[in-house]
Design a protein around this motif. Structure first.
Motif, PDB file in Angstrom:
ATOM      1  N   ILE A 186       0.389  -1.579  -0.062  1.00  0.00           N
ATOM      2  CA  ILE A 186      -0.034   0.141  -0.190  1.00  0.00           C
ATOM      3  C   ILE A 186       1.169   1.222  -0.572  1.00  0.00           C
ATOM      4  N   ILE A 187       1.302   2.552  -1.188  1.00  0.00           N
ATOM      5  CA  ILE A 187       1.316   3.212  -1.500  1.00  0.00           C
ATOM      6  C   ILE A 187       0.588   4.435  -1.177  1.00  0.00           C
ATOM      7  N   GLY A 188       1.821   5.480  -0.396  1.00  0.00           N
ATOM      8  CA  GLY A 188       1.112   6.722   0.557  1.00  0.00           C
ATOM      9  C   GLY A 188       0.999   7.953  -0.669  1.00  0.00           C
TER      10      GLY A 188
ATOM     11  N   HIS B 176      -8.093   7.012   1.061  1.00  0.00           N
ATOM     12  CA  HIS B 176      -7.338   8.745   0.827  1.00  0.00           C
ATOM     13  C   HIS B 176      -7.240   9.129   2.433  1.00  0.00           C
ATOM     14  N   ASP B 177      -8.981   9.617   2.475  1.00  0.00           N
ATOM     15  CA  ASP B 177      -8.710  10.558   3.835  1.00  0.00           C
ATOM     16  C   ASP B 177      -9.698   9.804   5.140  1.00  0.00           C
ATOM     17  N   PRO B 178      -9.077   9.472   5.665  1.00  0.00           N
ATOM     18  CA  PRO B 178     -10.134   8.526   7.405  1.00  0.00           C
ATOM     19  C   PRO B 178     -11.037   9.800   7.839  1.00  0.00           C
TER      20      PRO B 178
ATOM     21  N   VAL C 214      -5.601   1.493   6.514  1.00  0.00           N
ATOM     22  CA  VAL C 214      -5.212   2.330   5.733  1.00  0.00           C
ATOM     23  C   VAL C 214      -5.073   3.383   5.453  1.00  0.00           C
ATOM     24  N   ALA C 215      -4.730   4.739   6.137  1.00  0.00           N
ATOM     25  CA  ALA C 215      -5.497   5.486   5.079  1.00  0.00           C
ATOM     26  C   ALA C 215      -3.793   6.791   4.759  1.00  0.00           C
TER      27      ALA C 215
ATOM     28  N   ALA D 234      -3.367   2.266  10.144  1.00  0.00           N
ATOM     29  CA  ALA D 234      -2.034   3.452  10.079  1.00  0.00           C
ATOM     30  C   ALA D 234      -1.615   4.212   9.402  1.00  0.00           C
ATOM     31  N   TYR D 235      -1.092   5.247   9.616  1.00  0.00           N
ATOM     32  CA  TYR D 235      -1.266   6.823   8.492  1.00  0.00           C
ATOM     33  C   TYR D 235       0.044   7.002   7.469  1.00  0.00           C
ATOM     34  N   ILE D 236      -0.144   6.483   6.084  1.00  0.00           N
ATOM     35  CA  ILE D 236       1.263   6.810   5.761  1.00  0.00           C
ATOM     36  C   ILE D 236       1.728   7.669   4.433  1.00  0.00           C
ATOM     37  N   ASP D 237       0.714   8.631   5.121  1.00  0.00           N
ATOM     38  CA  ASP D 237       1.256  10.177   4.310  1.00  0.00           C
ATOM     39  C   ASP D 237       2.108  10.743   4.640  1.00  0.00           C
ATOM     40  N   THR D 238       3.992  10.275   4.450  1.00  0.00           N
ATOM     41  CA  THR D 238       4.934  10.855   5.010  1.00  0.00           C
ATOM     42  C   THR D 238       5.064  11.451   4.194  1.00  0.00           C
ATOM     43  N   GLY D 239       4.745  12.784   4.217  1.00  0.00           N
ATOM     44  CA  GLY D 239       4.969  13.701   3.126  1.00  0.00           C
ATOM     45  C   GLY D 239       6.185  14.229   2.092  1.00  0.00           C
ATOM     46  N   CYS D 240       6.160  13.244   0.996  1.00  0.00           N
ATOM     47  CA  CYS D 240       6.092  13.102  -0.205  1.00  0.00           C
ATOM     48  C   CYS D 240       5.491  14.250  -0.977  1.00  0.00           C
TER      49      CYS D 240
END
Length: 200
Positions: free
Chosen positions: A6-8, A137-139, A150-151, A168-174
């Motif tokens: 699952i890719i953020g 995308h948006d929890p 997973v969001a 899990a929240y996987i938007d790590t600011g890319c």
């Protein structure tokens, strides 16, 4: 049960996307993308071209969710959403499609975006569920769920994913924070990998 990758949130960062996908596909053959493919980073057009190429690879199964940035690009292409797109970092997206000089930007963008890109953006789905996991995308837009969630969307300022017992929240600011990374979470192991470099 085989693992799922699952890719953020990608935000126009093609190099980081290529890096993470190349690592992920050595481990899994099914990928879910959380959305926000465009805006802020330098190559939104290249990101969508790359995702379309992934979709065409017979050995991979891919699923694409809709992020709010993707929805806003569609609104700019089909309605009157250009001003809001610009407020969301859309100038970078426009530059990835339209060469200067910029005159009638709205019509220039509509003429420059390939039909295949618009078809991709309008085909995106809101949720993905499989094997005890729900991906959005948006929890805030999902009700209670009895599966693992997973969001993306909520930027983790630490640039590392928040992986809890139930979500899990996987938007790590890319593409959105200076040292942001692109993250891929594996389900059901909850292991994860990231791009080595940031996009900004």
């Amino acid at each position: 049960m085989s693992e799922l990758g699952i890719i953020g949130d990608i935000h126009g960062c093609l190099a980081q996307l290529q890096e993470v996908v190349s690592k992920a596909v050595s481990r899994v053959n099914e990928l879910v993308f959380l959305g926000d493919y465009v805006n802020r980073g330098p190559d939104s057009s290249g990101v969508i071209n790359y995702l379309l190429a992934l979709q065409a690879r017979p050995e991979l199964t891919v699923h694409f969710l809709r992020g709010n940035h993707d929805a806003q690009l569609v609104d700019a292409l089909t309605g009157d959403g250009l001003d809001m797109l610009l407020r969301m970092g859309g100038a970078a997206t426009i530059r990835s499609y339209v060469a200067p000089p910029y005159a009638e930007v709205s019509s220039q963008l509509r003429n420059a975006v390939p039909a295949s890109h618009l078809e991709f953006l309008t085909s995106l789905r809101d949720t993905f569920s499989q094997d005890g996991v729900t991906v959005v995308h948006d929890p805030a837009k999902v009700g209670p769920t009895d599966t693992y969630l997973v969001a993306g969307h909520s930027v983790q300022q630490s640039a590392v994913p928040m992986i809890g017992e139930s979500r899990a929240y996987i938007d790590t600011g890319c593409g959105t924070i200076a040292d942001g990374r692109l993250t891929c979470l594996f389900w059901p192991s909850r292991g994860w990998i990231q791009s080595e470099s940031s996009c900004l």
